[in-house]
Design a protein around this motif. Structure first.
Motif, PDB file in Angstrom:
ATOM      1  N   ALA A  86       0.812  -1.139   0.023  1.00 12.00           N
ATOM      2  CA  ALA A  86       0.043   0.053  -0.094  1.00 12.00           C
ATOM      3  C   ALA A  86       0.663   1.297  -0.091  1.00 12.00           C
ATOM      4  CB  ALA A  86      -0.828  -0.106   1.348  1.00 12.00           C
ATOM      5  N   ARG A  87       1.803   1.115   1.089  1.00 14.30           N
ATOM      6  CA  ARG A  87       2.544   2.460   0.859  1.00 14.30           C
ATOM      7  C   ARG A  87       3.574   2.655  -0.490  1.00 14.30           C
ATOM      8  NH1 ARG A  87       2.640   0.852   6.017  1.00 14.30           N
ATOM      9  NH2 ARG A  87       4.268  -0.501   5.866  1.00 14.30           N
ATOM     10  N   ALA A  88       3.998   1.608  -1.089  1.00 15.92           N
ATOM     11  CA  ALA A  88       4.465   1.675  -2.258  1.00 15.92           C
ATOM     12  C   ALA A  88       3.574   2.280  -3.478  1.00 15.92           C
ATOM     13  CB  ALA A  88       5.082   0.340  -2.612  1.00 15.92           C
ATOM     14  N   LEU A  89       2.497   1.668  -3.487  1.00 20.17           N
ATOM     15  CA  LEU A  89       1.478   2.395  -4.416  1.00 20.17           C
ATOM     16  C   LEU A  89       1.204   3.697  -4.088  1.00 20.17           C
ATOM     17  CD1 LEU A  89      -1.190  -0.642  -4.191  1.00 20.17           C
ATOM     18  CD2 LEU A  89       0.218  -0.012  -6.200  1.00 20.17           C
ATOM     19  N   MET A  90       0.975   3.983  -2.921  1.00 16.79           N
ATOM     20  CA  MET A  90       0.845   5.516  -2.539  1.00 16.79           C
ATOM     21  C   MET A  90       1.973   6.440  -2.883  1.00 16.79           C
ATOM     22  SD  MET A  90      -1.375   4.832   0.792  1.00 16.79           S
ATOM     23  CE  MET A  90      -1.694   6.503   1.281  1.00 16.79           C
ATOM     24  N   GLU A  91       3.164   5.819  -2.760  1.00 16.73           N
ATOM     25  CA  GLU A  91       4.327   6.730  -3.011  1.00 16.73           C
ATOM     26  C   GLU A  91       4.704   6.861  -4.649  1.00 16.73           C
ATOM     27  OE1 GLU A  91       7.264   5.430  -0.672  1.00 16.73           O
ATOM     28  OE2 GLU A  91       6.243   5.791   1.265  1.00 16.73           O
ATOM     29  N   ARG A  92       4.566   5.877  -5.144  1.00 12.05           N
ATOM     30  CA  ARG A  92       5.348   5.421  -6.482  1.00 12.05           C
ATOM     31  C   ARG A  92       4.216   5.493  -7.677  1.00 12.05           C
ATOM     32  NH1 ARG A  92       9.993   1.178  -5.161  1.00 12.05           N
ATOM     33  NH2 ARG A  92      10.845   2.344  -3.265  1.00 12.05           N
ATOM     34  N   GLY A  93       3.089   5.169  -7.242  1.00 10.46           N
ATOM     35  CA  GLY A  93       2.008   4.903  -8.406  1.00 10.46           C
ATOM     36  C   GLY A  93       1.192   6.119  -8.738  1.00 10.46           C
ATOM     37  N   ASP A  94       0.187   6.044  -9.621  1.00 10.60           N
ATOM     38  CA  ASP A  94      -0.554   7.069 -10.033  1.00 10.60           C
ATOM     39  C   ASP A  94      -1.782   7.102  -9.455  1.00 10.60           C
ATOM     40  OD1 ASP A  94      -2.020   4.757 -10.690  1.00 10.60           O
ATOM     41  OD2 ASP A  94      -1.898   5.047 -12.807  1.00 10.60           O
ATOM     42  N   ALA A  95      -2.775   7.871  -9.555  1.00 12.27           N
ATOM     43  CA  ALA A  95      -3.868   8.343  -8.805  1.00 12.27           C
ATOM     44  C   ALA A  95      -4.587   6.987  -8.383  1.00 12.27           C
ATOM     45  CB  ALA A  95      -4.769   9.235  -9.600  1.00 12.27           C
ATOM     46  N   ARG A  96      -4.904   6.200  -9.392  1.00 13.71           N
ATOM     47  CA  ARG A  96      -5.678   4.944  -8.994  1.00 13.71           C
ATOM     48  C   ARG A  96      -4.869   3.952  -7.989  1.00 13.71           C
ATOM     49  NH1 ARG A  96      -7.298   4.408 -15.306  1.00 13.71           N
ATOM     50  NH2 ARG A  96      -9.065   5.672 -15.274  1.00 13.71           N
ATOM     51  N   ALA A  97      -3.529   3.859  -8.292  1.00 16.81           N
ATOM     52  CA  ALA A  97      -2.587   3.143  -7.271  1.00 16.81           C
ATOM     53  C   ALA A  97      -2.736   3.580  -5.868  1.00 16.81           C
ATOM     54  CB  ALA A  97      -1.175   3.100  -8.001  1.00 16.81           C
ATOM     55  N   PHE A  98      -2.787   5.213  -6.007  1.00 14.87           N
ATOM     56  CA  PHE A  98      -2.955   5.747  -4.480  1.00 14.87           C
ATOM     57  C   PHE A  98      -4.499   5.304  -4.079  1.00 14.87           C
ATOM     58  CE2 PHE A  98      -4.220   9.218  -1.566  1.00 14.87           C
ATOM     59  CZ  PHE A  98      -2.973   9.140  -1.088  1.00 14.87           C
ATOM     60  N   VAL A  99      -5.399   5.403  -4.593  1.00 12.60           N
ATOM     61  CA  VAL A  99      -6.734   4.848  -4.102  1.00 12.60           C
ATOM     62  C   VAL A  99      -6.634   3.467  -3.739  1.00 12.60           C
ATOM     63  CG1 VAL A  99      -8.959   4.607  -4.894  1.00 12.60           C
ATOM     64  CG2 VAL A  99      -7.897   6.667  -5.291  1.00 12.60           C
ATOM     65  N   LEU A 100      -5.883   2.598  -4.598  1.00 13.12           N
ATOM     66  CA  LEU A 100      -5.883   1.364  -4.342  1.00 13.12           C
ATOM     67  C   LEU A 100      -4.999   0.913  -2.973  1.00 13.12           C
ATOM     68  CD1 LEU A 100      -6.493  -1.657  -4.961  1.00 13.12           C
ATOM     69  CD2 LEU A 100      -4.532  -1.789  -6.614  1.00 13.12           C
ATOM     70  N   GLY A 101      -4.170   1.735  -2.705  1.00  6.97           N
ATOM     71  CA  GLY A 101      -3.186   1.734  -1.518  1.00  6.97           C
ATOM     72  C   GLY A 101      -4.095   2.067  -0.364  1.00  6.97           C
ATOM     73  N   ARG A 102      -4.852   3.085  -0.537  1.00  2.00           N
ATOM     74  CA  ARG A 102      -5.792   3.539   0.633  1.00  2.00           C
ATOM     75  C   ARG A 102      -6.698   2.318   1.059  1.00  2.00           C
ATOM     76  NH1 ARG A 102      -5.576   8.810   2.870  1.00  2.00           N
ATOM     77  NH2 ARG A 102      -7.178   7.874   3.976  1.00  2.00           N
ATOM     78  N   GLU A 103      -7.263   1.608  -0.096  1.00  2.20           N
ATOM     79  CA  GLU A 103      -8.295   0.557   0.218  1.00  2.20           C
ATOM     80  C   GLU A 103      -7.507  -0.412   0.940  1.00  2.20           C
ATOM     81  OE1 GLU A 103     -10.416  -1.075  -3.074  1.00  2.20           O
ATOM     82  OE2 GLU A 103     -10.311   0.885  -4.032  1.00  2.20           O
ATOM     83  N   ILE A 104      -6.143  -0.925   0.406  1.00  7.73           N
ATOM     84  CA  ILE A 104      -5.497  -1.929   1.165  1.00  7.73           C
ATOM     85  C   ILE A 104      -5.069  -1.464   2.506  1.00  7.73           C
ATOM     86  CG2 ILE A 104      -3.280  -3.009   1.372  1.00  7.73           C
ATOM     87  CD1 ILE A 104      -3.402  -2.946  -1.807  1.00  7.73           C
ATOM     88  N   LEU A 105      -4.806  -0.313   2.792  1.00  6.29           N
ATOM     89  CA  LEU A 105      -4.687   0.171   4.484  1.00  6.29           C
ATOM     90  C   LEU A 105      -5.924   0.176   5.143  1.00  6.29           C
ATOM     91  CD1 LEU A 105      -2.160   2.992   3.838  1.00  6.29           C
ATOM     92  CD2 LEU A 105      -1.639   0.692   4.915  1.00  6.29           C
ATOM     93  N   ALA A 106      -7.173   0.649   4.516  1.00 10.18           N
ATOM     94  CA  ALA A 106      -8.324   0.342   5.298  1.00 10.18           C
ATOM     95  C   ALA A 106      -8.562  -1.118   5.510  1.00 10.18           C
ATOM     96  CB  ALA A 106      -9.364   1.079   4.537  1.00 10.18           C
ATOM     97  N   GLN A 107      -8.262  -1.943   4.744  1.00 15.00           N
ATOM     98  CA  GLN A 107      -8.609  -3.300   4.921  1.00 15.00           C
ATOM     99  C   GLN A 107      -7.821  -3.967   5.718  1.00 15.00           C
ATOM    100  OE1 GLN A 107     -11.438  -4.784   3.633  1.00 15.00           O
ATOM    101  NE2 GLN A 107     -10.986  -6.514   4.505  1.00 15.00           N
ATOM    102  N   ALA A 108      -6.447  -3.503   5.889  1.00 10.84           N
ATOM    103  CA  ALA A 108      -5.612  -4.106   6.863  1.00 10.84           C
ATOM    104  C   ALA A 108      -5.870  -3.692   8.065  1.00 10.84           C
ATOM    105  CB  ALA A 108      -4.217  -3.738   6.121  1.00 10.84           C
ATOM    106  N   GLY A 109      -6.412  -2.551   8.292  1.00 17.00           N
ATOM    107  CA  GLY A 109      -6.511  -2.026   9.907  1.00 17.00           C
ATOM    108  C   GLY A 109      -5.371  -1.632  10.358  1.00 17.00           C
ATOM    109  N   PRO A 110      -5.626  -1.353  11.671  1.00 16.82           N
ATOM    110  CA  PRO A 110      -4.412  -0.716  12.460  1.00 16.82           C
ATOM    111  C   PRO A 110      -3.143  -1.711  12.468  1.00 16.82           C
ATOM    112  CG  PRO A 110      -6.133  -1.247  13.987  1.00 16.82           C
ATOM    113  CD  PRO A 110      -6.658  -1.587  12.493  1.00 16.82           C
ATOM    114  N   ALA A 111      -2.058  -0.988  12.169  1.00 16.38           N
ATOM    115  CA  ALA A 111      -0.727  -1.841  12.200  1.00 16.38           C
ATOM    116  C   ALA A 111      -0.203  -2.303  13.495  1.00 16.38           C
ATOM    117  CB  ALA A 111       0.419  -1.312  11.531  1.00 16.38           C
TER     118      ALA A 111
END
Length: 111
Positions: A86-111
């Motif tokens: 998720a962090r790699a998507l958000m840092e290195r990807g495009d806007a869609r990758a950022f959204v997908l990274g946020r979805e992954i973080l939300a699904q993963a829950g608190p670290a």
């Protein structure tokens, strides 16, 4: 299709095909505790299945571009891998990758 074949197909690919049925004997006072535990285990299983699906989608769409120097096999579990992805998507990807990274973080829950 015969009834038997439909039943076999349901057990192999139906909604709960990846779960097993367990029958145990417990004291009546522990029944509710056991039911709550089973519900929690099913919920965690569904959540991890969805998280795995999101991670697989992210890797198929953006894997090489965003994870060029990351070895996911060295990470201890699915939630740790999901956080890195998720962090790699958000840092290195495009806007869609950022959204997908946020979805992954939300699904993963608190670290």
């Amino acid at each position: 299709m015969s009834v038997r074949k439909r039943i076999e197909k349901y057990h192999s690919s139906g909604g709960a095909a990846d779960l097993v049925k367990v029958e145990v004997l417990v004291p009546p006072s522990a029944r509710e505790d056991l039911l709550r535990l089973a519900a929690r285990l099913r919920s965690e299983h569904r959540d991890s299945k969805e998280l795995r699906r999101l991670c697989d989608r992210a890797l198929s769409l953006y894997g090489v571009r965003v994870l060029d120097n990351v070895d996911l096999d060295r990470l201890p579990g699915l939630r740790a891998r999901a956080g890195v992805i998720a962090r790699a998507l958000m840092e290195r990807g495009d806007a869609r990758a950022f959204v997908l990274g946020r979805e992954i973080l939300a699904q993963a829950g608190p670290a």
